[in-house]
Design a protein around this motif. Structure first.
Motif, PDB file in Angstrom:
ATOM      1  N   ILE A  38       0.815  -1.218   0.000  1.00 45.53           N
ATOM      2  CA  ILE A  38       0.000   0.000   0.000  1.00 45.53           C
ATOM      3  C   ILE A  38       0.850   1.271   0.000  1.00 45.53           C
ATOM      4  O   ILE A  38       0.346   2.358  -0.294  1.00 45.53           O
ATOM      5  CB  ILE A  38      -0.949   0.047   1.216  1.00 45.53           C
ATOM      6  N   ASP A  39       2.130   1.158   0.330  1.00 40.52           N
ATOM      7  CA  ASP A  39       2.935   2.349   0.595  1.00 40.52           C
ATOM      8  C   ASP A  39       3.278   3.208  -0.613  1.00 40.52           C
ATOM      9  O   ASP A  39       3.474   4.422  -0.456  1.00 40.52           O
ATOM     10  CB  ASP A  39       4.200   1.957   1.355  1.00 40.52           C
ATOM     11  N   PRO A  40       3.373   2.671  -1.830  1.00 43.04           N
ATOM     12  CA  PRO A  40       3.598   3.569  -2.969  1.00 43.04           C
ATOM     13  C   PRO A  40       2.408   4.476  -3.253  1.00 43.04           C
ATOM     14  O   PRO A  40       2.551   5.483  -3.952  1.00 43.04           O
ATOM     15  CB  PRO A  40       3.832   2.598  -4.146  1.00 43.04           C
ATOM     16  N   ARG A  41       1.247   4.142  -2.713  1.00 41.18           N
ATOM     17  CA  ARG A  41       0.021   4.916  -2.945  1.00 41.18           C
ATOM     18  C   ARG A  41      -0.627   5.236  -1.590  1.00 41.18           C
ATOM     19  O   ARG A  41      -1.761   4.870  -1.320  1.00 41.18           O
ATOM     20  CB  ARG A  41      -0.946   4.131  -3.840  1.00 41.18           C
ATOM     21  N   TYR A  42       0.124   5.947  -0.770  1.00 41.08           N
ATOM     22  CA  TYR A  42      -0.326   6.277   0.574  1.00 41.08           C
ATOM     23  C   TYR A  42      -1.154   7.559   0.552  1.00 41.08           C
ATOM     24  O   TYR A  42      -1.198   8.265  -0.459  1.00 41.08           O
ATOM     25  CB  TYR A  42       0.880   6.446   1.497  1.00 41.08           C
ATOM     26  N   LYS A  43      -1.806   7.871   1.664  1.00 41.44           N
ATOM     27  CA  LYS A  43      -2.564   9.127   1.742  1.00 41.44           C
ATOM     28  C   LYS A  43      -2.755   9.524   3.208  1.00 41.44           C
ATOM     29  O   LYS A  43      -2.538   8.723   4.121  1.00 41.44           O
ATOM     30  CB  LYS A  43      -3.918   8.998   1.052  1.00 41.44           C
ATOM     31  N   SER A  44      -3.158  10.762   3.391  1.00 37.37           N
ATOM     32  CA  SER A  44      -3.460  11.299   4.719  1.00 37.37           C
ATOM     33  C   SER A  44      -4.929  11.678   4.791  1.00 37.37           C
ATOM     34  O   SER A  44      -5.546  12.000   3.775  1.00 37.37           O
ATOM     35  CB  SER A  44      -2.615  12.543   5.015  1.00 37.37           C
ATOM     36  N   TYR A  45      -5.449  11.643   6.003  1.00 38.35           N
ATOM     37  CA  TYR A  45      -6.785  12.160   6.270  1.00 38.35           C
ATOM     38  C   TYR A  45      -6.647  13.477   7.041  1.00 38.35           C
ATOM     39  O   TYR A  45      -5.824  13.592   7.961  1.00 38.35           O
ATOM     40  CB  TYR A  45      -7.591  11.208   7.151  1.00 38.35           C
ATOM     41  N   TRP A  83     -11.346  15.559   4.762  1.00 36.05           N
ATOM     42  CA  TRP A  83     -10.688  15.558   3.455  1.00 36.05           C
ATOM     43  C   TRP A  83      -9.666  14.439   3.385  1.00 36.05           C
ATOM     44  O   TRP A  83      -9.043  14.088   4.383  1.00 36.05           O
ATOM     45  CB  TRP A  83      -9.987  16.896   3.193  1.00 36.05           C
ATOM     46  N   GLN A  84      -9.550  13.855   2.199  1.00 42.63           N
ATOM     47  CA  GLN A  84      -8.579  12.803   1.916  1.00 42.63           C
ATOM     48  C   GLN A  84      -7.630  13.299   0.839  1.00 42.63           C
ATOM     49  O   GLN A  84      -8.061  13.783  -0.211  1.00 42.63           O
ATOM     50  CB  GLN A  84      -9.312  11.543   1.436  1.00 42.63           C
ATOM     51  N   THR A  85      -6.323  13.213   1.093  1.00 54.18           N
ATOM     52  CA  THR A  85      -5.345  13.735   0.138  1.00 54.18           C
ATOM     53  C   THR A  85      -5.199  12.831  -1.081  1.00 54.18           C
ATOM     54  O   THR A  85      -5.568  11.654  -1.042  1.00 54.18           O
ATOM     55  CB  THR A  85      -3.949  13.865   0.776  1.00 54.18           C
ATOM     56  N   PRO A  86      -4.614  13.345  -2.167  1.00 57.10           N
ATOM     57  CA  PRO A  86      -4.180  12.472  -3.267  1.00 57.10           C
ATOM     58  C   PRO A  86      -3.080  11.526  -2.773  1.00 57.10           C
ATOM     59  O   PRO A  86      -2.513  11.717  -1.693  1.00 57.10           O
ATOM     60  CB  PRO A  86      -3.631  13.465  -4.301  1.00 57.10           C
ATOM     61  N   ASP A  87      -2.751  10.520  -3.577  1.00 58.08           N
ATOM     62  CA  ASP A  87      -1.754   9.516  -3.201  1.00 58.08           C
ATOM     63  C   ASP A  87      -0.330  10.067  -3.286  1.00 58.08           C
ATOM     64  O   ASP A  87      -0.043  10.980  -4.062  1.00 58.08           O
ATOM     65  CB  ASP A  87      -1.843   8.298  -4.123  1.00 58.08           C
ATOM     66  N   TYR A  88       0.565   9.457  -2.495  1.00 63.35           N
ATOM     67  CA  TYR A  88       1.997   9.778  -2.516  1.00 63.35           C
ATOM     68  C   TYR A  88       2.763   8.583  -1.943  1.00 63.35           C
ATOM     69  O   TYR A  88       2.182   7.742  -1.248  1.00 63.35           O
ATOM     70  CB  TYR A  88       2.277  11.041  -1.696  1.00 63.35           C
ATOM     71  N   PRO A  89       4.088   8.469  -2.193  1.00 59.06           N
ATOM     72  CA  PRO A  89       4.870   7.361  -1.630  1.00 59.06           C
ATOM     73  C   PRO A  89       5.206   7.616  -0.167  1.00 59.06           C
ATOM     74  O   PRO A  89       5.438   8.767   0.235  1.00 59.06           O
ATOM     75  CB  PRO A  89       6.142   7.358  -2.489  1.00 59.06           C
ATOM     76  N   ASP A  90       5.240   6.541   0.641  1.00 55.52           N
ATOM     77  CA  ASP A  90       5.547   6.746   2.059  1.00 55.52           C
ATOM     78  C   ASP A  90       6.481   5.671   2.607  1.00 55.52           C
ATOM     79  O   ASP A  90       7.574   5.515   2.101  1.00 55.52           O
ATOM     80  CB  ASP A  90       4.258   6.852   2.875  1.00 55.52           C
TER      81      ASP A  90
END
Length: 300
Positions: A115-122, A228-235
């Protein structure tokens, strides 16, 4: 956002790293026989130790090397322990991983959750804030002037990416947008707790922590909801110190990588907090974060 990350990833030039601190068998003496690892304390510390002691036992059995989990106090301490050779393997967030690899010549990201290459924040809030539940639509400008907390100041999902998206959407710094100096709770768990108990109106945290605590019943969705949910990013990633091969023999890092990505036991994957499984990782996967961290002057 994805196009921006790709552009940054192709244009970033890494800054010169500080001197690598040797972690040879001679410098470690009797400790050289133990492969030590740590993890950023972004969740409950007692829970982390229980989980990672189980992982240590599995790695010991599979590698034929004594492996031990070493807890640390905070994000900075995790990077310092890795940089100084006190630990040889570390579970880092995206930003802490970037800092650690820049500080240790030859350090490698070797594994990460699928899941980590396409992570997100709330971004979360409580009802007293006057905000309404939301999703992945436009950034909620209604957050302006609210009391707001990030997680750790070194957290990718709790600070770096939320700050980036705030700046992108509002064209302001968080301090200007919220009207107060940045607040840092210290961890994802402390962020949702502060929002739920009303200490702050809103905050930003890792989506996996929120989803997990919601499923466990710790989070009351009526008192702590997503706005709000952010766009994806690597984590996140597992990172290997180059001294592993020096101390335990050439090829040990590759063996360690193979053991990690081959884990399929549900209990172990749960202990790793990656029930979906692990996959390989490379330093290059996190180049976009280097660019963003440099832009926000967070590579200190």
């Amino acid at each position: 956002m994805r196009s921006l990350l790709r552009a940054l990833g192709t244009s970033v030039v890494l800054v010169a790293a500080p001197l690598f601190v040797s972690c040879s068998a001679e410098s470690h003496g009797t400790e050289a026989a133990v492969l030590k690892f740590t993890a950023i304390p972004d969740q409950n510390a007692t829970e982390l130790k229980q989980r990672f002691d189980t992982v240590a036992a599995h790695l010991t059995e599979e590698l034929g090397i004594q492996v031990e989990f070493v807890p640390v106090a905070d994000y900075t301490a995790s990077v310092e322990a890795f940089t100084n050779g006190q630990v040889h393997l570390a579970w880092f967030g995206g930003l802490t991983g970037v800092r650690a690899r820049l500080a240790v010549d030859g350090a490698r990201a070797i594994a990460q959750g699928t899941i980590d290459p396409r992570y997100k924040s709330y971004f979360i809030a409580n009802p007293d804030s006057g905000l309404e539940p939301g999703g992945s639509g436009p950034f909620p400008m209604e957050l302006a002037g609210k009391s707001f907390t990030f997680g750790s100041d070194s957290s990718t999902s709790g600070r770096l990416m939320p700050e980036f998206f705030i700046r992108e959407a509002t064209k302001q710094s968080p301090e200007d947008f919220f009207g107060s100096p940045n607040r840092y709770s210290g961890s994802h768990d402390k962020t949702w707790e502060a929002v739920q108990n009303g200490s702050v109106d809103a905050g930003a945290l890792s989506y996996t922590t929120y989803d997990k605590r919601l499923a466990e019943g710790a989070i009351d969705p009526a008192r702590c909801f997503i706005v709000w949910q952010t766009p994806d990013y690597p984590d996140y990633s597992w990172n290997a110190h180059p001294a592993i091969d020096e101390i335990f023999g050439a090829g040990t890092i590759d063996r360690l990588q193979a053991v990690l990505v081959s884990i399929d036991d549900p209990e172990l994957l749960s202990a790793l907090d990656r029930p979906e499984g692990l996959t390989t990782a490379r330093n290059e996967d996190f180049a976009p974060l280097v660019g963003l961290a440099e832009q926000l002057e967070l590579l200190r």
